[in-house]
Design a protein around this motif. Structure first.
Motif, PDB file in Angstrom:
ATOM      1  N   ALA A 256      -6.224  -7.605  -7.907  1.00 48.17           N
ATOM      2  CA  ALA A 256      -6.672  -6.033  -7.854  1.00 48.17           C
ATOM      3  C   ALA A 256      -6.393  -5.693  -9.557  1.00 48.17           C
ATOM      4  N   HIS A 257      -6.548  -6.191  -9.633  1.00 48.13           N
ATOM      5  CA  HIS A 257      -7.132  -6.144 -11.911  1.00 48.13           C
ATOM      6  C   HIS A 257      -8.582  -6.162 -12.470  1.00 48.13           C
ATOM      7  N   PRO A 258      -8.762  -5.549 -13.119  1.00 41.99           N
ATOM      8  CA  PRO A 258     -10.313  -5.707 -13.402  1.00 41.99           C
ATOM      9  C   PRO A 258     -10.610  -7.097 -13.556  1.00 41.99           C
ATOM     10  N   VAL A 259      -9.603  -7.795 -15.249  1.00 37.96           N
ATOM     11  CA  VAL A 259      -9.934  -9.149 -14.856  1.00 37.96           C
ATOM     12  C   VAL A 259     -10.308  -9.734 -14.455  1.00 37.96           C
ATOM     13  N   ARG A 260      -9.223  -9.999 -13.622  1.00 37.12           N
ATOM     14  CA  ARG A 260      -8.731 -11.040 -12.347  1.00 37.12           C
ATOM     15  C   ARG A 260     -10.115 -11.031 -11.829  1.00 37.12           C
ATOM     16  N   ILE A 261     -10.847 -10.047 -10.707  1.00 32.30           N
ATOM     17  CA  ILE A 261     -11.569  -9.392 -10.346  1.00 32.30           C
ATOM     18  C   ILE A 261     -13.179 -10.507 -11.220  1.00 32.30           C
ATOM     19  N   SER A 262     -13.312 -10.350 -12.629  1.00 33.20           N
ATOM     20  CA  SER A 262     -13.984 -10.275 -13.091  1.00 33.20           C
ATOM     21  C   SER A 262     -13.770 -12.593 -13.613  1.00 33.20           C
ATOM     22  N   ILE A 263     -13.024 -12.940 -13.604  1.00 34.67           N
ATOM     23  CA  ILE A 263     -12.448 -14.322 -13.032  1.00 34.67           C
ATOM     24  C   ILE A 263     -12.655 -14.437 -12.152  1.00 34.67           C
ATOM     25  N   ILE A 264     -12.746 -13.644 -10.604  1.00 34.40           N
ATOM     26  CA  ILE A 264     -13.541 -14.209  -9.394  1.00 34.40           C
ATOM     27  C   ILE A 264     -14.934 -14.309  -9.237  1.00 34.40           C
ATOM     28  N   ASP A 265     -15.750 -13.848 -10.056  1.00 34.97           N
ATOM     29  CA  ASP A 265     -17.304 -13.461 -10.261  1.00 34.97           C
ATOM     30  C   ASP A 265     -17.324 -14.310 -11.127  1.00 34.97           C
ATOM     31  N   LEU A 266     -16.781 -14.668 -12.389  1.00 33.50           N
ATOM     32  CA  LEU A 266     -17.389 -15.397 -13.004  1.00 33.50           C
ATOM     33  C   LEU A 266     -17.302 -17.146 -12.290  1.00 33.50           C
ATOM     34  N   LEU A 267     -16.144 -17.463 -11.711  1.00 31.60           N
ATOM     35  CA  LEU A 267     -15.776 -18.709 -10.920  1.00 31.60           C
ATOM     36  C   LEU A 267     -16.662 -18.671  -9.620  1.00 31.60           C
ATOM     37  N   GLU A 268     -17.006 -18.011  -9.154  1.00 32.03           N
ATOM     38  CA  GLU A 268     -18.151 -18.151  -8.235  1.00 32.03           C
ATOM     39  C   GLU A 268     -19.948 -18.287  -8.928  1.00 32.03           C
ATOM     40  N   GLN A 269     -19.898 -18.195 -10.155  1.00 29.27           N
ATOM     41  CA  GLN A 269     -21.403 -18.234 -10.668  1.00 29.27           C
ATOM     42  C   GLN A 269     -21.057 -19.551 -11.184  1.00 29.27           C
ATOM     43  N   ARG A 270     -20.320 -20.169 -11.604  1.00 28.57           N
ATOM     44  CA  ARG A 270     -19.934 -21.685 -12.158  1.00 28.57           C
ATOM     45  C   ARG A 270     -18.907 -22.222 -11.112  1.00 28.57           C
ATOM     46  N   GLU A 271     -18.933 -23.914 -10.224  1.00 30.99           N
ATOM     47  CA  GLU A 271     -18.154 -24.175  -9.987  1.00 30.99           C
ATOM     48  C   GLU A 271     -16.383 -24.580 -10.419  1.00 30.99           C
ATOM     49  N   ARG A 272     -16.378 -24.409 -11.569  1.00 29.80           N
ATOM     50  CA  ARG A 272     -15.600 -24.572 -12.935  1.00 29.80           C
ATOM     51  C   ARG A 272     -15.566 -24.195 -13.963  1.00 29.80           C
ATOM     52  N   LEU A 273     -14.704 -23.319 -14.334  1.00 30.15           N
ATOM     53  CA  LEU A 273     -14.238 -22.803 -16.493  1.00 30.15           C
ATOM     54  C   LEU A 273     -13.498 -23.552 -16.938  1.00 30.15           C
ATOM     55  N   THR A 274     -13.404 -23.776 -18.357  1.00 30.54           N
ATOM     56  CA  THR A 274     -12.241 -24.019 -19.154  1.00 30.54           C
ATOM     57  C   THR A 274     -11.848 -22.405 -19.433  1.00 30.54           C
ATOM     58  N   VAL A 275     -10.412 -22.433 -19.684  1.00 32.22           N
ATOM     59  CA  VAL A 275     -10.031 -20.749 -20.440  1.00 32.22           C
ATOM     60  C   VAL A 275     -11.237 -20.610 -21.823  1.00 32.22           C
ATOM     61  N   SER A 276     -11.387 -21.512 -22.685  1.00 35.42           N
ATOM     62  CA  SER A 276     -12.523 -21.310 -23.963  1.00 35.42           C
ATOM     63  C   SER A 276     -13.664 -20.096 -23.104  1.00 35.42           C
ATOM     64  N   GLU A 277     -14.375 -20.502 -21.882  1.00 27.91           N
ATOM     65  CA  GLU A 277     -15.529 -20.669 -21.241  1.00 27.91           C
ATOM     66  C   GLU A 277     -15.532 -19.301 -20.936  1.00 27.91           C
ATOM     67  N   LEU A 278     -14.421 -18.702 -20.383  1.00 22.71           N
ATOM     68  CA  LEU A 278     -13.778 -17.805 -19.654  1.00 22.71           C
ATOM     69  C   LEU A 278     -13.932 -16.538 -20.233  1.00 22.71           C
ATOM     70  N   GLN A 279     -13.107 -17.397 -21.739  1.00 22.34           N
ATOM     71  CA  GLN A 279     -12.209 -16.186 -22.952  1.00 22.34           C
ATOM     72  C   GLN A 279     -13.547 -15.853 -23.528  1.00 22.34           C
ATOM     73  N   ASP A 280     -14.239 -16.320 -23.631  1.00 21.77           N
ATOM     74  CA  ASP A 280     -15.964 -16.946 -24.220  1.00 21.77           C
ATOM     75  C   ASP A 280     -17.054 -15.266 -23.647  1.00 21.77           C
ATOM     76  N   VAL A 281     -16.959 -15.028 -22.363  1.00 25.89           N
ATOM     77  CA  VAL A 281     -17.452 -14.640 -21.397  1.00 25.89           C
ATOM     78  C   VAL A 281     -16.364 -12.951 -21.582  1.00 25.89           C
ATOM     79  N   LEU A 282     -15.117 -13.472 -21.229  1.00 26.00           N
ATOM     80  CA  LEU A 282     -14.838 -11.896 -21.074  1.00 26.00           C
ATOM     81  C   LEU A 282     -13.898 -11.231 -22.396  1.00 26.00           C
ATOM     82  N   ASN A 283     -14.331 -12.087 -23.521  1.00 27.34           N
ATOM     83  CA  ASN A 283     -13.924 -11.214 -23.845  1.00 27.34           C
ATOM     84  C   ASN A 283     -12.220 -10.572 -24.822  1.00 27.34           C
ATOM     85  N   ILE A 284     -11.580 -11.667 -23.803  1.00 25.20           N
ATOM     86  CA  ILE A 284      -9.773 -10.840 -24.192  1.00 25.20           C
ATOM     87  C   ILE A 284      -9.370 -11.967 -25.089  1.00 25.20           C
TER      88      ILE A 284
END
Length: 101
Positions: free
Chosen positions: A24-52
């Motif tokens: 129940a947090h926008p960042v966490r929902i975004s993480i779920i969305d990104l991990l659904e699009q790519r089976e696995r991601l690194t912190v750096s890859e997630l950080q690049d998209v989320l910009n946090i």
């Protein structure tokens, strides 16, 4: 008239409530969305998209891992994050389809 009753097992309800509290947090929902699009991601890859900040992202990922929403796997220098259960990504469809959001 049919008897009114709760149709979901109590343990399943408790697990669902814990998962929903966790995501129940926008960042966490975004993480779920990104991990659904790519089976696995690194912190750096997630950080690049989320910009946090990396520390904030790591906090969210640790919380999600502790609640069993994501898992980690080491690959060389990288730690990869993936969803433990892809059905959690149905929440994205629900959000997109809901008219009240």
């Amino acid at each position: 008239m049919e008897e009114l009753k709760v149709r979901v097992d109590q343990k399943k309800l408790e697990r669902a409530a814990n998962v929903l509290k966790c995501v129940a947090h926008p960042v966490r929902i975004s993480i779920i969305d990104l991990l659904e699009q790519r089976e696995r991601l690194t912190v750096s890859e997630l950080q690049d998209v989320l910009n946090i900040e990396q520390s904030l992202l790591s906090h969210h990922l640790t919380n999600m891992r502790d609640k069993g929403v994501v898992r980690t796997q080491r690959g060389g220098k990288n730690v990869y994050y993936s969803l433990t259960d892809f059905t959690i990504s149905n929440i994205i469809e629900c959000i997109n389809g809901c008219k009240t959001f």
